[in-house]
Design a protein around this motif. Structure first.
Motif, short mmCIF file in Angstrom:
data_model
loop_
_atom_site.label_atom_id
_atom_site.label_comp_id
_atom_site.label_asym_id
_atom_site.label_seq_id
_atom_site.Cartn_x
_atom_site.Cartn_y
_atom_site.Cartn_z
N ALA A 313 52.79 28.04 31.12
CA ALA A 313 52.56 27.96 32.57
C ALA A 313 52.73 29.33 33.25
CB ALA A 313 53.47 26.90 33.19
N PRO A 314 53.81 30.08 32.97
CA PRO A 314 53.91 31.40 33.60
C PRO A 314 52.81 32.36 33.15
CG PRO A 314 56.06 30.69 32.84
CD PRO A 314 55.06 29.73 32.27
N ALA A 315 52.39 32.27 31.87
CA ALA A 315 51.32 33.15 31.41
C ALA A 315 50.06 32.91 32.24
CB ALA A 315 51.03 32.90 29.93
N GLU A 316 49.69 31.66 32.39
CA GLU A 316 48.50 31.35 33.18
C GLU A 316 48.71 31.71 34.65
OE1 GLU A 316 47.15 27.37 32.29
OE2 GLU A 316 47.08 27.78 30.15
N ALA A 317 49.92 31.47 35.13
CA ALA A 317 50.22 31.79 36.53
C ALA A 317 50.12 33.29 36.79
CB ALA A 317 51.61 31.28 36.90
N SER A 318 50.62 34.09 35.84
CA SER A 318 50.61 35.54 36.07
C SER A 318 49.19 36.04 36.24
CB SER A 318 51.31 36.27 34.92
OG SER A 318 50.53 36.23 33.74
N SER A 319 48.27 35.40 35.53
CA SER A 319 46.87 35.76 35.66
C SER A 319 46.28 35.21 36.97
CB SER A 319 46.12 35.21 34.45
OG SER A 319 44.74 35.25 34.65
N ASN A 320 46.55 33.94 37.26
CA ASN A 320 46.01 33.32 38.47
C ASN A 320 46.52 33.99 39.75
OD1 ASN A 320 44.22 31.26 37.65
ND2 ASN A 320 45.94 29.93 37.09
N LEU A 321 47.77 34.42 39.74
CA LEU A 321 48.36 34.96 40.96
C LEU A 321 48.10 36.46 41.14
CD1 LEU A 321 49.63 32.12 40.94
CD2 LEU A 321 51.69 33.12 41.88
N ALA A 322 47.33 37.03 40.20
CA ALA A 322 46.96 38.45 40.36
C ALA A 322 46.09 38.65 41.59
CB ALA A 322 46.23 38.93 39.10
N ARG A 323 45.48 37.56 42.06
CA ARG A 323 44.54 37.69 43.19
C ARG A 323 45.25 37.96 44.52
NH1 ARG A 323 42.54 31.56 42.67
NH2 ARG A 323 42.66 32.27 40.53
N TYR A 324 46.56 37.73 44.56
CA TYR A 324 47.28 37.96 45.83
C TYR A 324 47.72 39.41 45.87
CZ TYR A 324 46.90 33.02 45.51
OH TYR A 324 46.36 31.77 45.37
N ASP A 325 46.85 40.23 46.42
CA ASP A 325 47.08 41.67 46.38
C ASP A 325 46.93 42.32 47.76
OD1 ASP A 325 44.40 41.42 46.77
OD2 ASP A 325 43.78 42.36 44.90
N GLY A 326 46.81 41.48 48.78
CA GLY A 326 46.73 42.03 50.14
C GLY A 326 45.35 42.53 50.52
N VAL A 327 44.34 42.16 49.75
CA VAL A 327 43.00 42.66 50.05
C VAL A 327 42.12 41.59 50.72
CG1 VAL A 327 40.85 43.57 49.06
CG2 VAL A 327 43.06 44.41 48.23
N GLN A 328 42.02 40.42 50.07
CA GLN A 328 41.04 39.44 50.56
C GLN A 328 41.61 38.44 51.57
OE1 GLN A 328 38.42 37.80 47.43
NE2 GLN A 328 39.53 39.16 46.06
N TYR A 329 42.88 38.12 51.42
CA TYR A 329 43.48 37.13 52.33
C TYR A 329 44.99 37.25 52.28
CZ TYR A 329 42.35 35.10 47.76
OH TYR A 329 42.13 34.92 46.42
#
Lengths: 487, 96
Positions: A313-329
């Motif tokens: 679960a954390p492995a998949e989460a670490s990849s999924n949550l990479a999108r929160y970077d302050g750029v798109q939303y």
């Protein structure tokens, strides 16, 4: 009993016979929310205005002679990790505060088409990572049966809302037990369907190979009716299955004669409260009395499900949550910095501790040189867990276990002990590992707190799971007990 | 101890996560706790066992390559912390 404490299938009759209007029903629920929300705190966002508008529209349609179908005009709550067009969707995280999705999750679209009325967006552990809502970035929801206790999690806002009469039903998501465990803590029915049965499009991703959306309801009948609305193939989710969706209502027969029930002994081991084991064995006696065959069995690798889960679960989460970077939303750091600094500071400021912890763990498990030792090893043990189930289901139609080792624990009791907290999901995680459908329904009380009975079925056989659950529910009165919030 | 301070810093960098002193310590402690728990699985023989990535396998889900309207640009950019000229705006990435 108020309208807010009645299941959707009963309210449907009242709406159809015009004994009540959708407006009256919606007002009854909104008033209930006004009354108990200061104590329970199920909702992050309330949608009173929109709900009233939806209710008027439904009343217009009913007045024009349109037949009332399941969940038409029924006030429903949505876990706040389900995207709602134009309505803030936060995942209870500072990093998504203010995010208004440009589209609806498929389940939201389906509920809208069914005519459901949305009461609000419910609290959860941040990004669904937790078992008590104590990891919410905003506040902790209270258990309607005892306000000093947690509602469970991560869908604790949704289960507390249904348990407290703040919604007739709700949607949750379940990655390691996040529907079933809080359902058991709050004395309601919660189901995790087969992986792929319900589209995940618009569910903010946590662990994509495990996440599944499911219904949270007051009884099994509502669960079947709601699942029927949610289930089915969706071209927007390539993991959604295209198997035909049966009419789950047809499985609501109070009979279990000839059904074979397996009872895996591993689920009654150390750490499971004696009163809970006892309640589940009593329930098995009821099912046996109704003609089911009950037999002990073994799924020996179930005990490894927890460590496997805490890699996958954390492995998949670490990849999924990479999108929160302050750029798109979402959140962006106010500090003046370069692009990498922008990512690092935005994520530092926006994520809570548990989320950071899991991102770190997952990143490490996937990093160069460690992948084989952790993620690959976990994926192989996952196969062994799945094979245990395959073998058990050659012999049994369903497996019956407790949902959680304990009843609802006190707020703060486990928040400093991560391992103890995680043990709360030890009995629900195996079904996620194998993608199996599982339900939790009330089966008694310990110290005034609800106990959950878990029924796990074969892939895509939600029908038999619902049948056993319904038969048991009809033979007992547990689901009629409601939390007393007058105190 | 499976994970050192330096590794924690390295993982933090990979994850683009800035950690303060207290978070580093806590992170190291908690990661090691979980990893030690996981070590038990080493006892389990998984030789020849195929990994499961998805519980119910579905591969190569294909569809026709038909153009369809995508999300409205204005609605998407409305969520951006900063945007300009129909694009997401970020600090300078390339040196001039």
């Amino acid at each position: 009993m108020g309208l807010f404490n009645q299941p959707a299938h009963e309210l449907q009759k009242l709406l159809q016979s015009k004994e009540i209007s959708c407006r009256e029903l919606t007002e009854a629920v909104l008033t209930r929310v006004d009354d108990v929300e200061p104590r329970v705190q199920s909702y992050i966002t309330r949608l009173d205005h929109e709900a009233r508008q939806q209710a008027e529209e439904i009343d217009r349609r009913i007045a024009q002679g349109e037949p009332v179908t399941p969940f038409m005009g029924i006030p429903v709550a949505l876990k706040d990790n389900l995207c709602t067009e134009g309505v803030e969707t936060t995942c209870a995280s500072g990093i998504l505060r203010g995010f208004r999705p440009p589209y609806d999750a498929t389940v939201v679209t389906r509920l809208k088409e069914a005519g459901a009325v949305f009461v609000g967006k419910t609290n959860l552990d941040e990004f669904a990572m937790g078992s008590s809502t104590e990891n919410s970035g905003f506040f902790t929801t209270r258990n309607p049966w005892d306000l000093s206790r947690v509602p469970g999690g991560s869908s604790g806002g949704s289960t507390a809302a249904v348990g407290a009469g703040e919604a007739i039903a709700a949607l949750g998501s379940d990655t390691g037990g996040s529907i079933r465990q809080p359902a058991s803590f709050c004395g309601v029915v919660g189901m995790k369907p087969t992986y792929g049965r319900v589209s995940r499009y618009g569910l903010v991703a946590f662990a994509s190979s495990l996440d599944q959306i499911g219904p949270i309801t007051q009884d099994v009948t509502d669960c079947a009716l709601l699942l029927r609305i949610l289930a089915g193939n969706d071209p927007m989710d390539s993991t959604s299955l295209d198997h035909p969706v049966p009419d789950y209502g047809e499985f609501l027969r109070p009979e279990v004669g000839g059904l074979r029930i397996g009872v895996p002994t591993e689920y009654f081991g150390e750490g499971v409260q004696e009163e809970i084991s006892h309640a589940v064995r009593t329930a098995l006696g009821v099912l046996e009395g109704m003609g089911a065959t009950v037999e002990e069995c073994s799924t020996p690798h179930a005990e490894h499900a927890l460590p496997v889960y805490y890699i996958i679960a954390p492995a998949e989460a670490s990849s999924n949550l990479a999108r929160y970077d302050g750029v798109q939303y979402g959140h962006r750091t106010a500090e003046d910095t370069d692009i990498v600094g922008l990512y690092q500071k935005t994520r530092k400021e926006g994520f809570g501790h548990e989320v950071k912890h899991r991102i770190m763990l997952g990143t490490y498990a996937l990093s160069s040189g460690y992948y084989d030792a952790y993620y690959l090893k976990a994926s192989k043990v996952r196969t062994l867990i799945k094979q245990d189930f395959d073998k058990a289901f050659e012999k049994y139609d369903v497996l019956v276990t407790p949902t959680s080792p304990t009843v609802a624990f006190s707020i703060g009791e486990k928040s400093d002990d991560p391992l103890q907290m995680k043990l709360s999901d030890v009995l629900t995680i195996p079904a996620n590992m194998a993608g199996l459908p599982g339900i939790s329904l009330p089966t008694g009380f310990h110290e005034g707190l609800p106990i959950g009975l878990q029924i796990i079925g074969r892939p895509l056989d939600e029908g038999t799971v619902l049948q056993v659950a319904y038969a048991y529910e009809q033979a007992t009165e547990w689901h009629r007990r409601k939390a007393d919030l007058r105190l | 101890m499976l994970l050192t301070r330096e590794q924690v810093d390295h993982v933090g960098m990979l994850a683009r996560l800035e950690l303060d002193e207290e978070e580093r310590e806590k992170s190291m402690r908690e990661l090691n706790q979980i990893l030690e728990h996981f070590e038990k699985l080493a006892e389990l023989d998984t030789t020849g066992v195929p990994p499961t990535s998805h519980a119910i396998p579905r591969t190569n889900v294909l569809r026709d390559d038909t153009p369809k309207p995508s999300l409205d640009r204005g609605k998407v950019l409305a969520n951006a912390p900063e945007s300009a000229d129909g694009c997401f705006r970020v600090p300078r990435v390339v040196e001039t």
